[in-house]
Design a protein around this motif. Sequence first.
Motif, short mmCIF file in Angstrom:
data_model
loop_
_atom_site.label_atom_id
_atom_site.label_comp_id
_atom_site.label_asym_id
_atom_site.label_seq_id
_atom_site.Cartn_x
_atom_site.Cartn_y
_atom_site.Cartn_z
N LEU A 106 0.95 -1.28 0.11
CA LEU A 106 -0.11 -0.06 0.10
C LEU A 106 0.88 1.34 0.00
CD1 LEU A 106 -2.78 -1.10 2.59
CD2 LEU A 106 -2.66 -1.15 0.12
N CYS A 107 2.01 1.09 0.22
CA CYS A 107 2.93 2.29 0.42
C CYS A 107 3.22 3.22 -0.75
CB CYS A 107 4.52 1.93 0.83
SG CYS A 107 4.43 1.23 2.55
N ALA A 108 3.37 2.57 -1.92
CA ALA A 108 3.70 3.29 -3.30
C ALA A 108 2.48 3.91 -3.55
CB ALA A 108 4.24 2.57 -4.27
N PRO A 109 1.12 3.38 -3.60
CA PRO A 109 0.01 3.78 -4.02
C PRO A 109 -0.33 5.01 -3.13
CG PRO A 109 -0.12 1.65 -4.39
CD PRO A 109 1.15 1.87 -3.47
N PHE A 110 -0.25 4.56 -1.63
CA PHE A 110 -0.71 5.82 -0.92
C PHE A 110 0.14 7.10 -1.11
CE2 PHE A 110 0.05 7.94 3.38
CZ PHE A 110 -1.30 8.15 3.62
N ILE A 111 1.64 7.05 -1.24
CA ILE A 111 2.44 8.09 -1.51
C ILE A 111 1.91 8.71 -2.62
CG2 ILE A 111 4.79 8.66 -1.91
CD1 ILE A 111 5.65 6.48 -0.18
N ALA A 112 1.78 8.23 -3.94
CA ALA A 112 1.23 8.75 -5.27
C ALA A 112 0.12 9.36 -4.95
CB ALA A 112 1.15 7.39 -6.17
N ALA A 113 -0.97 8.60 -4.10
CA ALA A 113 -2.11 9.42 -3.98
C ALA A 113 -2.14 10.72 -3.23
CB ALA A 113 -3.15 8.63 -3.10
N LEU A 114 -0.98 10.84 -2.18
CA LEU A 114 -0.65 12.13 -1.22
C LEU A 114 -0.17 13.33 -2.35
CD1 LEU A 114 0.93 10.83 2.04
CD2 LEU A 114 -1.24 12.10 1.52
N VAL A 115 0.77 12.77 -3.16
CA VAL A 115 1.33 13.28 -4.15
C VAL A 115 0.29 14.11 -5.23
CG1 VAL A 115 3.03 13.63 -6.18
CG2 VAL A 115 3.68 12.40 -4.06
N ALA A 116 -0.55 13.46 -5.37
CA ALA A 116 -1.66 13.85 -6.22
C ALA A 116 -2.96 14.56 -5.71
CB ALA A 116 -2.10 12.68 -7.14
N THR A 117 -2.68 14.59 -4.46
CA THR A 117 -3.90 15.24 -3.87
C THR A 117 -4.29 16.83 -4.38
OG1 THR A 117 -3.34 14.07 -1.80
CG2 THR A 117 -4.84 16.01 -1.38
N ARG A 136 -3.30 26.76 -19.60
CA ARG A 136 -2.80 26.05 -18.26
C ARG A 136 -2.29 27.22 -17.57
NH1 ARG A 136 1.29 22.54 -21.39
NH2 ARG A 136 -0.43 21.08 -21.50
N ASP A 137 -2.40 27.08 -16.27
CA ASP A 137 -1.61 27.93 -15.23
C ASP A 137 -0.21 27.17 -15.00
OD1 ASP A 137 -0.41 28.68 -12.83
OD2 ASP A 137 -2.27 29.30 -12.04
N PRO A 138 0.86 28.05 -15.30
CA PRO A 138 2.34 27.34 -15.44
C PRO A 138 2.60 26.86 -14.12
CG PRO A 138 2.29 29.34 -16.31
CD PRO A 138 0.94 29.35 -15.78
N VAL A 139 2.16 27.21 -12.97
CA VAL A 139 2.46 26.79 -11.77
C VAL A 139 1.83 25.40 -11.39
CG1 VAL A 139 2.57 27.12 -9.21
CG2 VAL A 139 3.03 28.92 -10.68
N LEU A 140 0.43 25.61 -11.72
CA LEU A 140 -0.32 24.25 -11.37
C LEU A 140 0.33 23.02 -12.28
CD1 LEU A 140 -3.83 25.69 -11.23
CD2 LEU A 140 -2.47 24.73 -9.39
N TYR A 141 0.62 23.54 -13.68
CA TYR A 141 1.08 22.50 -14.48
C TYR A 141 2.23 21.68 -14.03
CZ TYR A 141 2.32 20.33 -18.87
OH TYR A 141 2.85 19.21 -19.85
N GLU A 142 3.34 22.68 -13.53
CA GLU A 142 4.58 22.34 -13.17
C GLU A 142 4.21 21.36 -11.79
OE1 GLU A 142 7.22 25.33 -12.25
OE2 GLU A 142 7.28 26.01 -14.33
N ARG A 143 3.39 21.59 -11.05
CA ARG A 143 3.06 20.71 -9.87
C ARG A 143 2.36 19.45 -10.20
NH1 ARG A 143 0.17 25.20 -5.80
NH2 ARG A 143 2.01 26.22 -5.54
N ALA A 144 1.62 19.23 -11.27
CA ALA A 144 1.10 18.17 -11.82
C ALA A 144 2.01 17.45 -12.60
CB ALA A 144 0.04 18.60 -12.79
N VAL A 145 2.95 17.93 -13.28
CA VAL A 145 3.93 17.18 -14.04
C VAL A 145 4.88 16.47 -13.01
CG1 VAL A 145 6.07 17.46 -15.31
CG2 VAL A 145 3.96 18.60 -16.02
N LEU A 146 5.21 17.35 -11.87
CA LEU A 146 6.25 16.74 -10.96
C LEU A 146 5.35 15.54 -10.18
CD1 LEU A 146 8.59 16.95 -9.05
CD2 LEU A 146 7.49 18.49 -7.68
N GLY A 147 4.14 15.68 -9.86
CA GLY A 147 3.16 14.61 -9.28
C GLY A 147 3.37 13.29 -10.18
N CYS A 148 3.20 13.52 -11.50
CA CYS A 148 3.40 12.35 -12.56
C CYS A 148 4.70 11.73 -12.32
CB CYS A 148 2.78 12.91 -14.02
SG CYS A 148 1.09 13.35 -13.84
N GLN A 149 5.86 12.75 -12.37
CA GLN A 149 7.23 12.04 -12.25
C GLN A 149 7.29 11.17 -11.16
OE1 GLN A 149 9.05 15.85 -12.90
NE2 GLN A 149 9.35 15.44 -15.31
#
Length: 396
Positions: A106-117, A136-149
Amino acid sequence: MASLDIWKVIISSMTIAMCFLSMAIVLTKQSGRSDQERFLALFLFIYGLVKFDQLYMHTNSFEIWPHLAGIMFSLKLFLPSVMYFYTRSLTEQKEQWFKRQDTFALCAPFIAALVATPYYVLSAEQKVALMNPLTRDPVLYERAVLGCQIGLVLFVVTAFTYLGMSFKLFRAHTSRLRMLFSQIEDKQISWLRWVIIVITLAWIWYAICELWLLTGKQPGSVYLTNMVIEMFFVGFIALRGINQQPVYQESNAELDWVETASNSDKESVYSKSSLTEEARVEIAKKLLYVMDVEQLYKDSELSLRTLSDKIQVSEVRISETFSQHMKTSFFDFVNQHRVREACRLLQQTDHKIVAVAFDAGFNSRSTFGAAFKKYIKQSPSQYRKQHSANAASRGG
């Protein structure tokens, strides 16, 4: 919609249909191991949902239902662990569901869910805007990309972790088979070993393609190729899984623990055993008698349970005698006798090699050839040719 995107939609749709249809077949199948069936069904169910999420993106459905975007972001991280649980259900004697240490899954999915919150709490309008470079908002987009990475890196780490854990299961499984059966070729589940390797590599390539996509570049046909590979191997897993019968029909919990323990643990267990060295010698004599005199090795389906019933000694005590007194395994003990008989037949008869294999107790020519090379260090045909040449030179 571009032709490439159409193919992505078609392949995703085919994979989804295959996953859910196979899951339904698995759940109605009665193999005798409910954990085996349900873990396979769970794997197919999660894979179907992951592919449904991809279909959602390929068809631009996020423009219609933007509130659904990102809901299944962490779902793919469950796939390596569920595949591991399925492997465990096939390679362990006892039927089991989840152990306490399985919460690690559950650790990896939980961390991913937290990052994507932060992305989850965005409004529908903000999510749609992020998909368009012009809005797109550049700041929000960078956060979304970082979360995906971060999610993709977690996925790769999880895939490698459970790949290693699966191979540890396979090693223990092979060791257990050698103590319980004299023929193990059809029980090794080699197909699953190779499938896990290939699908792990496909998952890693998928992560690379996704990271590539996040840079603004289009992986194009490479991404499509990966989708086809995934579809093929998921289908192969479903087909083989549906037809896979349980390897272990019966369980001996005490023997199962002993044979998968480390060498130091075995020594500790055997040091506390009530079986004396004199008793081990007597058991060894019985074992040699049923092999040398009664030729029990000619039974191609001979198992430790059958041998135990024959000499009226428990499986655990026979296993201890093999390990501590005879310094061998049940598999090697039986197959050495079979190879010895095969050598006699090759020398004294002109039977075909496949006939010699079956007469000696092997159930296939390939198994016979592998065992013969292991113990005699040459193939059966080479052995017969060499023996014939030696006999001719002595006769001359």
